[in-house]
Write a protein that holds these residues in place. Sequence first.
Motif, PDB file in Angstrom:
ATOM      1  N   GLU A 180       0.832  -1.210   0.000  1.00 47.07           N
ATOM      2  CA  GLU A 180       0.000   0.000   0.000  1.00 47.07           C
ATOM      3  C   GLU A 180       0.862   1.254   0.000  1.00 47.07           C
ATOM      4  OE1 GLU A 180      -3.942  -1.429   2.476  1.00 47.07           O
ATOM      5  OE2 GLU A 180      -2.092  -1.034   3.592  1.00 47.07           O
ATOM      6  N   LEU A 181       1.892   1.254   0.829  1.00 45.34           N
ATOM      7  CA  LEU A 181       2.753   2.431   0.917  1.00 45.34           C
ATOM      8  C   LEU A 181       3.511   2.646  -0.391  1.00 45.34           C
ATOM      9  CD1 LEU A 181       3.588   4.730   2.738  1.00 45.34           C
ATOM     10  CD2 LEU A 181       5.366   3.258   3.699  1.00 45.34           C
ATOM     11  N   ALA A 182       3.992   1.582  -0.983  1.00 41.76           N
ATOM     12  CA  ALA A 182       4.683   1.681  -2.269  1.00 41.76           C
ATOM     13  C   ALA A 182       3.775   2.299  -3.326  1.00 41.76           C
ATOM     14  CB  ALA A 182       5.168   0.300  -2.711  1.00 41.76           C
ATOM     15  N   SER A 183       2.534   1.856  -3.361  1.00 41.97           N
ATOM     16  CA  SER A 183       1.569   2.396  -4.317  1.00 41.97           C
ATOM     17  C   SER A 183       1.312   3.877  -4.075  1.00 41.97           C
ATOM     18  CB  SER A 183       0.264   1.611  -4.226  1.00 41.97           C
ATOM     19  OG  SER A 183      -0.716   2.170  -5.063  1.00 41.97           O
ATOM     20  N   ARG A 184       1.196   4.259  -2.813  1.00 45.91           N
ATOM     21  CA  ARG A 184       0.913   5.663  -2.458  1.00 45.91           C
ATOM     22  C   ARG A 184       2.057   6.606  -2.825  1.00 45.91           C
ATOM     23  NH1 ARG A 184      -1.794   5.302   3.607  1.00 45.91           N
ATOM     24  NH2 ARG A 184      -3.418   3.796   3.069  1.00 45.91           N
ATOM     25  N   ILE A 185       3.303   6.122  -2.739  1.00 46.68           N
ATOM     26  CA  ILE A 185       4.431   7.022  -2.990  1.00 46.68           C
ATOM     27  C   ILE A 185       5.082   6.799  -4.355  1.00 46.68           C
ATOM     28  CG2 ILE A 185       4.892   7.252  -0.525  1.00 46.68           C
ATOM     29  CD1 ILE A 185       7.469   5.532  -1.020  1.00 46.68           C
ATOM     30  N   GLY A 186       4.581   5.834  -5.108  1.00 47.54           N
ATOM     31  CA  GLY A 186       5.118   5.597  -6.447  1.00 47.54           C
ATOM     32  C   GLY A 186       6.496   4.959  -6.455  1.00 47.54           C
ATOM     33  N   ARG A 187       6.774   4.142  -5.461  1.00 46.64           N
ATOM     34  CA  ARG A 187       8.041   3.416  -5.374  1.00 46.64           C
ATOM     35  C   ARG A 187       7.750   1.923  -5.376  1.00 46.64           C
ATOM     36  NH1 ARG A 187      12.489   6.698  -6.119  1.00 46.64           N
ATOM     37  NH2 ARG A 187      12.058   8.694  -5.135  1.00 46.64           N
ATOM     38  N   SER A 188       8.798   1.140  -5.542  1.00 47.43           N
ATOM     39  CA  SER A 188       8.611  -0.305  -5.554  1.00 47.43           C
ATOM     40  C   SER A 188       8.436  -0.842  -4.138  1.00 47.43           C
ATOM     41  CB  SER A 188       9.819  -0.990  -6.207  1.00 47.43           C
ATOM     42  OG  SER A 188      10.953  -0.879  -5.361  1.00 47.43           O
ATOM     43  N   VAL A 189       7.829  -2.012  -4.059  1.00 46.91           N
ATOM     44  CA  VAL A 189       7.686  -2.701  -2.777  1.00 46.91           C
ATOM     45  C   VAL A 189       9.075  -3.023  -2.225  1.00 46.91           C
ATOM     46  CG1 VAL A 189       6.817  -4.797  -1.663  1.00 46.91           C
ATOM     47  CG2 VAL A 189       5.419  -3.631  -3.371  1.00 46.91           C
ATOM     48  N   PHE A 190      10.004  -3.357  -3.101  1.00 50.13           N
ATOM     49  CA  PHE A 190      11.384  -3.630  -2.688  1.00 50.13           C
ATOM     50  C   PHE A 190      11.979  -2.412  -1.982  1.00 50.13           C
ATOM     51  CE2 PHE A 190      15.931  -3.342  -3.497  1.00 50.13           C
ATOM     52  CZ  PHE A 190      16.378  -4.546  -2.981  1.00 50.13           C
ATOM     53  N   SER A 191      11.783  -1.222  -2.552  1.00 46.98           N
ATOM     54  CA  SER A 191      12.320   0.004  -1.945  1.00 46.98           C
ATOM     55  C   SER A 191      11.692   0.263  -0.580  1.00 46.98           C
ATOM     56  CB  SER A 191      12.086   1.214  -2.853  1.00 46.98           C
ATOM     57  OG  SER A 191      12.871   1.111  -4.018  1.00 46.98           O
ATOM     58  N   VAL A 192      10.379   0.166  -0.500  1.00 52.92           N
ATOM     59  CA  VAL A 192       9.695   0.407   0.772  1.00 52.92           C
ATOM     60  C   VAL A 192      10.171  -0.602   1.820  1.00 52.92           C
ATOM     61  CG1 VAL A 192       7.460   0.374   1.966  1.00 52.92           C
ATOM     62  CG2 VAL A 192       7.705   1.562  -0.222  1.00 52.92           C
ATOM     63  N   GLY A 193      10.335  -1.846   1.431  1.00 46.80           N
ATOM     64  CA  GLY A 193      10.856  -2.844   2.359  1.00 46.80           C
ATOM     65  C   GLY A 193      12.260  -2.495   2.830  1.00 46.80           C
ATOM     66  N   GLY A 194      13.066  -1.955   1.942  1.00 46.73           N
ATOM     67  CA  GLY A 194      14.415  -1.520   2.307  1.00 46.73           C
ATOM     68  C   GLY A 194      14.398  -0.356   3.275  1.00 46.73           C
ATOM     69  N   TYR A 195      13.489   0.590   3.054  1.00 42.81           N
ATOM     70  CA  TYR A 195      13.352   1.720   3.992  1.00 42.81           C
ATOM     71  C   TYR A 195      12.915   1.198   5.359  1.00 42.81           C
ATOM     72  CZ  TYR A 195      12.701   4.304  -0.466  1.00 42.81           C
ATOM     73  OH  TYR A 195      12.812   4.811  -1.731  1.00 42.81           O
ATOM     74  N   ARG A 196      11.929   0.301   5.353  1.00 40.25           N
ATOM     75  CA  ARG A 196      11.360  -0.218   6.600  1.00 40.25           C
ATOM     76  C   ARG A 196      12.387  -1.015   7.405  1.00 40.25           C
ATOM     77  NH1 ARG A 196       9.577  -4.929   7.318  1.00 40.25           N
ATOM     78  NH2 ARG A 196       9.194  -5.368   5.119  1.00 40.25           N
ATOM     79  N   ARG A 197      13.245  -1.735   6.718  1.00 38.14           N
ATOM     80  CA  ARG A 197      14.271  -2.542   7.396  1.00 38.14           C
ATOM     81  C   ARG A 197      15.547  -1.753   7.679  1.00 38.14           C
ATOM     82  NH1 ARG A 197      12.025  -6.091   3.755  1.00 38.14           N
ATOM     83  NH2 ARG A 197      13.655  -5.750   2.231  1.00 38.14           N
ATOM     84  N   GLY A 198      15.620  -0.510   7.207  1.00 39.34           N
ATOM     85  CA  GLY A 198      16.817   0.298   7.433  1.00 39.34           C
ATOM     86  C   GLY A 198      17.970  -0.033   6.514  1.00 39.34           C
ATOM     87  N   ARG A 199      17.696  -0.720   5.430  1.00 39.90           N
ATOM     88  CA  ARG A 199      18.752  -1.087   4.475  1.00 39.90           C
ATOM     89  C   ARG A 199      18.942  -0.026   3.402  1.00 39.90           C
ATOM     90  NH1 ARG A 199      17.363  -7.457   3.947  1.00 39.90           N
ATOM     91  NH2 ARG A 199      18.135  -8.005   6.018  1.00 39.90           N
ATOM     92  N   ILE A 200      17.911   0.772   3.181  1.00 38.17           N
ATOM     93  CA  ILE A 200      17.978   1.850   2.192  1.00 38.17           C
ATOM     94  C   ILE A 200      17.623   3.149   2.907  1.00 38.17           C
ATOM     95  CG2 ILE A 200      17.056   2.795   0.046  1.00 38.17           C
ATOM     96  CD1 ILE A 200      16.213  -0.052  -0.738  1.00 38.17           C
ATOM     97  N   ASN A 201      18.471   4.146   2.747  1.00 37.41           N
ATOM     98  CA  ASN A 201      18.205   5.463   3.327  1.00 37.41           C
ATOM     99  C   ASN A 201      17.551   6.327   2.243  1.00 37.41           C
ATOM    100  OD1 ASN A 201      18.389   7.336   5.486  1.00 37.41           O
ATOM    101  ND2 ASN A 201      20.033   8.365   4.393  1.00 37.41           N
ATOM    102  N   PRO A 202      16.261   6.638   2.373  1.00 33.48           N
ATOM    103  CA  PRO A 202      15.580   7.379   1.314  1.00 33.48           C
ATOM    104  C   PRO A 202      16.033   8.839   1.260  1.00 33.48           C
ATOM    105  CG  PRO A 202      14.117   7.113   3.186  1.00 33.48           C
ATOM    106  CD  PRO A 202      15.361   6.332   3.492  1.00 33.48           C
ATOM    107  N   PRO A 203      16.025   9.416   0.056  1.00 36.76           N
ATOM    108  CA  PRO A 203      16.322  10.842  -0.065  1.00 36.76           C
ATOM    109  C   PRO A 203      15.176  11.669   0.529  1.00 36.76           C
ATOM    110  CG  PRO A 203      15.685   9.943  -2.187  1.00 36.76           C
ATOM    111  CD  PRO A 203      15.765   8.784  -1.233  1.00 36.76           C
TER     112      PRO A 203
END
Length: 80
Positions: free
Chosen positions: A23-46
């Motif tokens: 749902e969050l990926a759809s709302r922000i126009g990013r992939s589920v992979f990216s959102v999962g990375g943000y949520r797990r702290g593996r990707i630091n979003p701009p």
Amino acid sequence: MRVPFSAVRLRHWMLVRAVTDEELASRIGRSVFSVGGYRRGRINPPLPTVRALAEALEVAPSDLMDLDSPASATSHSATV
């Protein structure tokens, strides 16, 4: 500039708002992979993505940041 993003705070607000990665990926126009990375702290979003996450979760961008982190202290002292 590195954004002092907090994966812990993102997980908290996703739980409070009952929002899934999909749902969050759809709302922000990013992939589920990216959102999962943000949520797990593996990707630091701009910063623009932090703003989009905050808007999607109906919180302030600062609610998704660790403003007490060393990165934010460095950023803050550089601007003072």
